[in-house]
Write a protein that holds these residues in place. Structure first.
Motif, short mmCIF file in Angstrom:
data_model
loop_
_atom_site.label_atom_id
_atom_site.label_comp_id
_atom_site.label_asym_id
_atom_site.label_seq_id
_atom_site.Cartn_x
_atom_site.Cartn_y
_atom_site.Cartn_z
N GLU A 150 0.73 -1.43 0.31
CA GLU A 150 -0.48 0.01 0.05
C GLU A 150 0.78 1.27 -0.34
O GLU A 150 1.71 1.21 0.63
CB GLU A 150 -1.49 0.11 1.02
CG GLU A 150 -1.84 1.21 1.67
CD GLU A 150 -2.54 1.12 2.67
OE1 GLU A 150 -3.80 2.13 2.34
OE2 GLU A 150 -2.79 0.19 3.38
N GLY A 151 0.40 2.67 -0.81
CA GLY A 151 0.95 3.54 -0.67
C GLY A 151 2.37 3.80 -1.91
O GLY A 151 3.14 4.75 -1.98
N LEU A 152 2.71 2.64 -2.59
CA LEU A 152 4.31 3.44 -3.75
C LEU A 152 3.17 3.75 -4.93
O LEU A 152 1.45 3.35 -5.04
CB LEU A 152 4.49 1.66 -4.30
CG LEU A 152 4.76 1.00 -3.10
CD1 LEU A 152 5.91 -0.22 -3.69
CD2 LEU A 152 5.34 1.89 -2.80
N GLU A 153 4.08 4.57 -5.49
CA GLU A 153 3.37 5.41 -6.37
C GLU A 153 4.02 4.09 -7.69
O GLU A 153 5.11 4.05 -7.83
CB GLU A 153 3.84 6.92 -6.65
CG GLU A 153 3.90 8.38 -8.11
CD GLU A 153 4.66 9.04 -7.24
OE1 GLU A 153 5.02 9.94 -8.24
OE2 GLU A 153 4.71 9.55 -6.29
N ARG A 154 3.55 4.46 -9.10
CA ARG A 154 3.68 3.83 -10.25
C ARG A 154 3.03 4.66 -11.53
O ARG A 154 2.48 5.22 -11.56
CB ARG A 154 2.42 2.60 -10.11
CG ARG A 154 3.00 1.59 -11.00
CD ARG A 154 1.46 0.86 -11.27
NE ARG A 154 0.53 1.51 -12.03
CZ ARG A 154 -0.93 0.97 -12.56
NH1 ARG A 154 -0.95 -0.55 -12.11
NH2 ARG A 154 -2.43 1.55 -12.79
N ARG A 155 4.26 4.22 -12.34
CA ARG A 155 4.34 5.31 -13.70
C ARG A 155 4.39 3.97 -15.17
O ARG A 155 4.83 2.74 -14.58
CB ARG A 155 5.53 6.19 -13.84
CG ARG A 155 5.32 7.48 -13.33
CD ARG A 155 5.86 8.03 -13.91
NE ARG A 155 5.02 9.10 -15.01
CZ ARG A 155 6.14 9.92 -15.95
NH1 ARG A 155 6.77 10.61 -15.13
NH2 ARG A 155 5.59 10.40 -16.74
#
Length: 321
Positions: A160-165
């Motif tokens: 939870e909470g990770l940023e993704r591109r």
């Protein structure tokens, strides 16, 4: 008296030690001082937190309730201090810790980053076949970014909470086979042409076997399966003992044929993750250089370049200067 973190540490120390005498030694204070401090804490909370017995002391029901709330607060404060110190250290000595599953874009990516990042940046790479492991390392603060692939139909378990591109929404998986395999005579291979082959798969790659099994089952194929790493797979593939999925960016070999599958039933999504927080500009740079490095290797592979042309991929567009 207002309770502070140090008071909560005192309560936890008493509970862990089981006696005021032992707790006082661990805290580096005298037992009378600790007893006085405990009495003040109990007065502030309005109830007895520990039962004093001849063999030591143990929490009362109220004490257990307070301790259940105190421990997470102390752990959170410790984590805050650790992360803050790490952030200060990174500011004084910039570094970028990269995690990645296997990709031919890695060499170009690292080369580009060394040219673009500030001089003296400590750039490190941690490889792992398991995308899930890398994502957990990012969440725990052991890595700054992770470049991973997600097998279609087998979503990754993302902390939870990770940023993704998203780097590539759908990268087709090609098939590697012996150069003299009958199916290698065609520019595009049907799954039915591989129904009698043994299939090689690495079971340690997250989602790899489940994704392949889903596709083969849908095609009515129940093949013999060999479980091994892909370094071992290569030696078996070139002699015709097995076929295996492979990345479309795989380099050309004289003893092996790499072909796309008709209708692209096997695919992955390429993703870059980080923890939210400072460093947005750096993350944007890391992503941009990864995309440029991937585009280089994609266009260098003739089979993949032809696939990109057929599918009018945006990767063919020249990036803005």
């Amino acid at each position: 008296m207002e309770l502070e973190v140090r008071h909560l540490r005192v309560l936890c120390a008493i509970a862990d030690a089981g006696s005021l005498h032992k707790a006082a030694r661990r805290l580096g204070m005298s037992q009378p001082s600790l007893t006085t401090q405990l009495r003040r804490i109990e007065n502030a909370l309005g109830g007895e937190l520990f039962l004093r017995e001849r063999t030591g002391c143990r929490p009362t029901p109220l004490g257990r309730a307070v301790l259940s709330r105190a421990r997470p607060l102390i752990a959170g404060m410790s984590a805050l201090v650790t992360e803050t110190r790490a952030a200060v250290a990174r500011a004084d000595d910039p570094r970028l810790r990269i995690g990645s599953t296997a990709s031919r874009a890695l060499a170009g990516w690292l080369r580009r980053l060394r040219q673009r990042l500030p001089d003296g940046t400590d750039l490190s790479l941690h490889m792992n076949v398991s995308a899930g492991t890398l994502l957990r390392m990012v969440a725990a603060g052991h890595l700054d970014v992770a470049f991973v692939h997600e097998v279609e139909g087998c979503p990754l378990l993302v902390p939870e909470g990770l940023e993704r591109r998203v780097l590539v929404e759908r990268e087709p998986q090609f098939i590697s086979m012996a150069r003299d395999h009958p199916a290698a005579a065609a520019p595009v291979v049907d799954l039915a042409d591989l129904a009698e082959d043994r299939w090689m798969v690495d079971p340690t790659v997250d989602g790899e076997w489940d994704g392949l099994r889903r596709v083969l089952t849908a095609a009515g194929i129940d093949p013999q399966v060999l479980h091994a790493d892909y370094h071992t797979a290569t030696s078996l593939i070139v002699v015709g003992e097995a076929v295996a999925p492979c990345q479309p960016t795989s380099g050309r070999r004289d003893d092996m044929a790499i072909r796309p599958l008709r209708d692209d039933p096997l695919a992955v999504r390429l993703l870059l993750y980080r923890r939210p927080g400072p460093g947005t500009e750096t993350f944007a740079l890391v992503y941009a250089e990864l995309l440029a490095a991937y585009r280089e290797v994609a266009l260098r592979s003739a089979p993949y370049r032809h696939w990109l042309l057929r599918n009018k991929s945006p990767l063919l567009q020249t990036p803005a200067a």
